[in-house]
Design a protein around this motif. Sequence first.
Motif, PDB file in Angstrom:
ATOM      1  N   GLU A  68      65.228  46.028  25.492  1.00  0.00           N
ATOM      2  CA  GLU A  68      64.332  45.759  24.371  1.00  0.00           C
ATOM      3  C   GLU A  68      62.970  45.287  24.871  1.00  0.00           C
ATOM      4  OE1 GLU A  68      64.629  46.275  21.224  1.00  0.00           O
ATOM      5  OE2 GLU A  68      66.760  46.759  21.046  1.00  0.00           O
ATOM      6  N   ALA A  69      61.918  45.704  24.166  1.00  0.00           N
ATOM      7  CA  ALA A  69      60.588  45.187  24.456  1.00  0.00           C
ATOM      8  C   ALA A  69      60.501  43.730  23.989  1.00  0.00           C
ATOM      9  CB  ALA A  69      59.522  46.027  23.755  1.00  0.00           C
ATOM     10  N   ILE A  70      59.680  42.948  24.643  1.00  0.00           N
ATOM     11  CA  ILE A  70      59.483  41.544  24.286  1.00  0.00           C
ATOM     12  C   ILE A  70      58.090  41.382  23.695  1.00  0.00           C
ATOM     13  CG2 ILE A  70      59.385  39.173  25.143  1.00  0.00           C
ATOM     14  CD1 ILE A  70      61.272  40.014  27.381  1.00  0.00           C
ATOM     15  N   ASN A  71      58.022  40.878  22.472  1.00  0.00           N
ATOM     16  CA  ASN A  71      56.739  40.691  21.814  1.00  0.00           C
ATOM     17  C   ASN A  71      55.923  39.590  22.483  1.00  0.00           C
ATOM     18  OD1 ASN A  71      57.046  42.668  19.815  1.00  0.00           O
ATOM     19  ND2 ASN A  71      58.123  41.258  18.450  1.00  0.00           N
ATOM     20  N   ALA A  72      54.604  39.714  22.389  1.00  0.00           N
ATOM     21  CA  ALA A  72      53.730  38.626  22.831  1.00  0.00           C
ATOM     22  C   ALA A  72      53.946  37.426  21.921  1.00  0.00           C
ATOM     23  CB  ALA A  72      52.276  39.079  22.771  1.00  0.00           C
ATOM     24  N   GLY A  83      53.287  40.300  25.986  1.00  0.00           N
ATOM     25  CA  GLY A  83      54.590  40.907  25.794  1.00  0.00           C
ATOM     26  C   GLY A  83      54.988  41.739  27.002  1.00  0.00           C
ATOM     27  N   GLU A  84      56.191  42.258  26.960  1.00  0.00           N
ATOM     28  CA  GLU A  84      56.685  43.097  28.049  1.00  0.00           C
ATOM     29  C   GLU A  84      57.256  44.390  27.477  1.00  0.00           C
ATOM     30  OE1 GLU A  84      59.532  41.077  30.461  1.00  0.00           O
ATOM     31  OE2 GLU A  84      58.340  39.230  30.585  1.00  0.00           O
ATOM     32  N   PRO A 119      55.850  46.748  23.004  1.00  0.00           N
ATOM     33  CA  PRO A 119      56.062  45.646  22.059  1.00  0.00           C
ATOM     34  C   PRO A 119      55.369  45.920  20.722  1.00  0.00           C
ATOM     35  CG  PRO A 119      55.319  44.819  24.196  1.00  0.00           C
ATOM     36  CD  PRO A 119      55.151  46.308  24.218  1.00  0.00           C
ATOM     37  N   LYS A 120      56.025  45.532  19.651  1.00  0.00           N
ATOM     38  CA  LYS A 120      55.433  45.678  18.330  1.00  0.00           C
ATOM     39  C   LYS A 120      54.236  44.747  18.163  1.00  0.00           C
ATOM     40  CE  LYS A 120      56.780  45.736  13.438  1.00  0.00           C
ATOM     41  NZ  LYS A 120      57.892  45.488  12.476  1.00  0.00           N
ATOM     42  N   VAL A 159      61.656  31.536  14.941  1.00  0.00           N
ATOM     43  CA  VAL A 159      60.666  32.101  14.004  1.00  0.00           C
ATOM     44  C   VAL A 159      59.235  31.913  14.489  1.00  0.00           C
ATOM     45  CG1 VAL A 159      62.182  31.791  12.019  1.00  0.00           C
ATOM     46  CG2 VAL A 159      60.559  29.996  12.599  1.00  0.00           C
ATOM     47  N   ASP A 160      59.016  31.038  15.475  1.00  0.00           N
ATOM     48  CA  ASP A 160      57.656  30.779  15.938  1.00  0.00           C
ATOM     49  C   ASP A 160      57.040  32.033  16.558  1.00  0.00           C
ATOM     50  OD1 ASP A 160      55.378  29.161  16.529  1.00  0.00           O
ATOM     51  OD2 ASP A 160      56.049  29.038  18.615  1.00  0.00           O
ATOM     52  N   SER A 161      55.806  32.305  16.210  1.00  0.00           N
ATOM     53  CA  SER A 161      55.031  33.468  16.670  1.00  0.00           C
ATOM     54  C   SER A 161      55.506  34.783  16.063  1.00  0.00           C
ATOM     55  CB  SER A 161      55.037  33.590  18.203  1.00  0.00           C
ATOM     56  OG  SER A 161      54.363  32.509  18.799  1.00  0.00           O
TER      57      SER A 161
END
Length: 305
Positions: A68-72, A83-84, A119-120, A159-161
């Motif tokens: 899975e991509a990791i969001n910033a 993000g990654e 990342p989205k 939920v943060d960010s």
Amino acid sequence: MKMAMISIFLLFINPAVQNEDLTIVHEGKEIMNIYRDDYMEEFIGKPFISSSKTNELMNQVSEVVHKEAINAKIGNSGEIIPGENGYHLYQEKFQGMFYSYLLGKGPMTMEAPKLPIHPKVDSEILANIRTKQIGQYVTYFNSNNKERTHNIKLATDAVDSHVVFPGETFSFNQVVGKRTKEKGYLPAPVIVKGEVTEGIGGGICQVSSTIFNAVDNAGANILQRFSHSKSVPYVPPGRDATVSWYGPDFTFKNPYNQPLLIRAKVYGGQLSITIFSSNEAEVKNRDIPDASEELPDEVKLEEDE
């Protein structure tokens, strides 16, 4: 003499078997070793490739390769953590390489081909939508209740960010996920005003209720919200949002043409949810009654052995 004959026979047989295998590699490590004959079938005396076995193989490789991509996100000091990229199996290319092996001869080593998943939410999006505060709500809790405080922090971090794009629906259960011991949630049963409340993940409803009031203040469209059977002490009557993994959820929709950014922080016994967007967002705020800073008496219950 008999053992010598067997050894000579194996020397002839084993290389033949080994030289027909396909080694699939991912990130420099061998993840699978297969044989050509296992994926060929016969129809009216002619060999053909088994599509069902090929699809099953692709699914198995996909599970190993997928990341899975990791969001910033925004760090504790306000810095943006990039993000990654993630990736998934490039199935068309994999199938072509696999068919080349099946229709050829001899061994083959193949690196599993991948396609990137971006990342989205990237650093640029976060930088643009943290400029304008459009909603906020603060609730209070007894930080001496270690288990409940721990659960509140876990859900707050989840939920943060988080970014809700225009027209997108936010689901508390989907974003936070299932509250289990394996994910670190603790049993936190307490008596509040004579009522026994909450078990594993006790405290989660305070997070969902605080988000509800913050996004309501920001003018979001509330889609799904359920109240507890009795009033809870951390928000005014009728301003709570109970959630349960197998029961009610809290959801809202972003009505604006700009993304919404949820910042969630715990400071001692204070839970703060702040909603941000870009300077271009035209917001219609709602007035929300403040939460009481007075904490109720809590009596911990002993867990069942």
